[in-house]
Scaffold this motif. Structure first.
Motif, short mmCIF file in Angstrom:
data_model
loop_
_atom_site.label_atom_id
_atom_site.label_comp_id
_atom_site.label_asym_id
_atom_site.label_seq_id
_atom_site.Cartn_x
_atom_site.Cartn_y
_atom_site.Cartn_z
N ALA A 103 0.85 -1.21 0.00
CA ALA A 103 0.00 0.00 0.00
C ALA A 103 0.87 1.24 0.00
O ALA A 103 0.64 2.19 -0.76
CB ALA A 103 -0.94 0.00 1.20
N ARG A 106 2.53 1.60 -3.38
CA ARG A 106 1.56 2.00 -4.40
C ARG A 106 1.24 3.49 -4.26
O ARG A 106 1.19 4.22 -5.24
CB ARG A 106 0.29 1.15 -4.27
N THR A 142 -0.97 9.64 -3.92
CA THR A 142 -1.49 8.86 -5.05
C THR A 142 -1.69 9.75 -6.27
O THR A 142 -2.37 10.77 -6.19
CB THR A 142 -2.82 8.17 -4.66
N ARG A 179 -8.12 4.47 0.62
CA ARG A 179 -7.92 3.19 1.31
C ARG A 179 -9.25 2.49 1.62
O ARG A 179 -9.33 1.27 1.55
CB ARG A 179 -7.10 3.40 2.58
N THR A 181 -11.94 2.74 -0.15
CA THR A 181 -12.40 2.22 -1.44
C THR A 181 -11.68 0.93 -1.78
O THR A 181 -12.30 -0.04 -2.23
CB THR A 181 -12.20 3.28 -2.54
N ARG A 182 -10.37 0.88 -1.52
CA ARG A 182 -9.61 -0.35 -1.78
C ARG A 182 -10.04 -1.47 -0.85
O ARG A 182 -10.00 -2.64 -1.23
CB ARG A 182 -8.12 -0.10 -1.64
N ARG A 185 -13.34 -2.62 -2.37
CA ARG A 185 -13.21 -3.00 -3.77
C ARG A 185 -11.77 -3.36 -4.05
O ARG A 185 -11.04 -2.63 -4.75
CB ARG A 185 -13.62 -1.84 -4.68
N PRO A 186 -11.30 -4.47 -3.47
CA PRO A 186 -9.89 -4.83 -3.63
C PRO A 186 -9.51 -4.99 -5.10
O PRO A 186 -10.33 -5.43 -5.90
CB PRO A 186 -9.74 -6.13 -2.87
N GLU A 187 -8.27 -4.63 -5.37
CA GLU A 187 -7.77 -4.81 -6.73
C GLU A 187 -7.56 -6.29 -6.98
O GLU A 187 -7.22 -7.04 -6.07
CB GLU A 187 -6.43 -4.07 -6.89
#
Length: 190
Positions: A103, A106, A142, A179, A181-182, A185-187
């Motif tokens: 994380a 990224r 980001t 974070r 959202t991730r 909705r994991p990548e």
């Protein structure tokens, strides 16, 4: 206090609750139905402030992603100065993501190809910022280039502590939103 790498806990094994609206993402269902301990651990990886996690847990279940994100922003807005300091302690300095922390890497991707000169400039700015404000330079990195991060650090060094505290709160809200959202909705795994 150091924390483990920013890897969001895997909530995929938790079944969603019955009666979840069809437009609710599966990840939100998992989050809503996760045990309090699992949800708290996941929220701590989003924001290290305990008050933030407690505020988020108190409002579960979330019927929509929008309500989850709005609650995150409200919880960030309600953080005290001590809570902000606790949240910031969970973030590594810009230009130095935690080793083995996907994380962090990224989020700081814009520094990946930075020249040694730019990295050295940012290190000096991080140190000057920490000396002036007593905290890590926090920015939602980001999508920003190394040059943009450097320029933001230079600009923010001229702020008063009061002004900087509000900028930090805004930046933290942006990081938390990404974070959260991730989290729901994991990548897809590579």
């Amino acid at each position: 206090m150091t924390s483990s790498p920013q890897r969001l806990p895997d909530l995929r094994e938790t079944a969603g609750p019955p009666g979840v609206p069809a437009d609710t993402p599966e990840g939100l269902s998992r989050f809503n139905s996760a045990s309090e301990a699992a949800a708290r651990a996941a929220l701590h990886e989003v924001c290290a402030a305990g008050a933030w996690s407690s505020a988020m847990l108190a409002r579960r279940p979330y019927p929509t992603v929008g309500e989850l994100l709005a609650a995150g922003e409200a919880a960030t807005a309600a953080l005290t100065a001590d809570d902000l300091a606790e949240a910031m302690a969970g973030h590594p300095p810009i230009g130095r993501p935690r080793p083995g922390d996907p994380a962090s890497a990224r989020e700081q991707r814009g520094m990946a190809g930075a020249s040694d000169t730019l990295k050295a400039e940012l290190l000096e700015l991080n140190l000057a910022y920490q000396k002036k404000f007593g905290q890590v330079f926090l920015i939602c990195a980001t999508g920003r280039t190394g040059e943009q991060l450097r320029d933001a650090a230079q600009d923010r060094l001229g702020n008063t502590p009061e002004r900087e505290r509000e900028i930090v709160r805004t930046e933290l809200a942006g990081i938390n939103r990404i974070r959260l959202t991730r989290l729901i909705r994991p990548e897809p795994e590579a």
